[in-house]
Design a protein around this motif. Sequence first.
Motif: not given
Length: 131
Positions: A106-121
Amino acid sequence: MTPLLFISIVIVVLTMLFYWVLDTAEKDTQSKRNSSFAFEAAPELAPQFADAFYLARNTMRIKRSHDDYGLVYWNLERARWEEICAQNQINPDMRRIFLRINETGIQYHYNDMWVGTIAGESRFLLEPQKA
């Protein structure tokens, strides 16, 4: 004999109550964040599906798993990372790498999560009826 039996029963009941309170307190400390996603960003917690396919340089792949989780894989070249940082005049520090997840409904949301690496999962919990 009766007072000794009564004291023994009270000690057992209080011990069980003490362990129950400790167990409940530990579960309460693992509260959810105030966001629409539940993140697991540690590499040791993410499922090891990356060996099943090849991920080219400077690409990202997002897919839905069978248990209502989204799986994201990324592979960014260090040279590309440093080039992007130079263009934006920021320090190419690995602590600055975040993954932004967009949620639409219904609305647009975004969430940022810290990953701390240039390659991963990583994986994240998907909300029903949202993309």
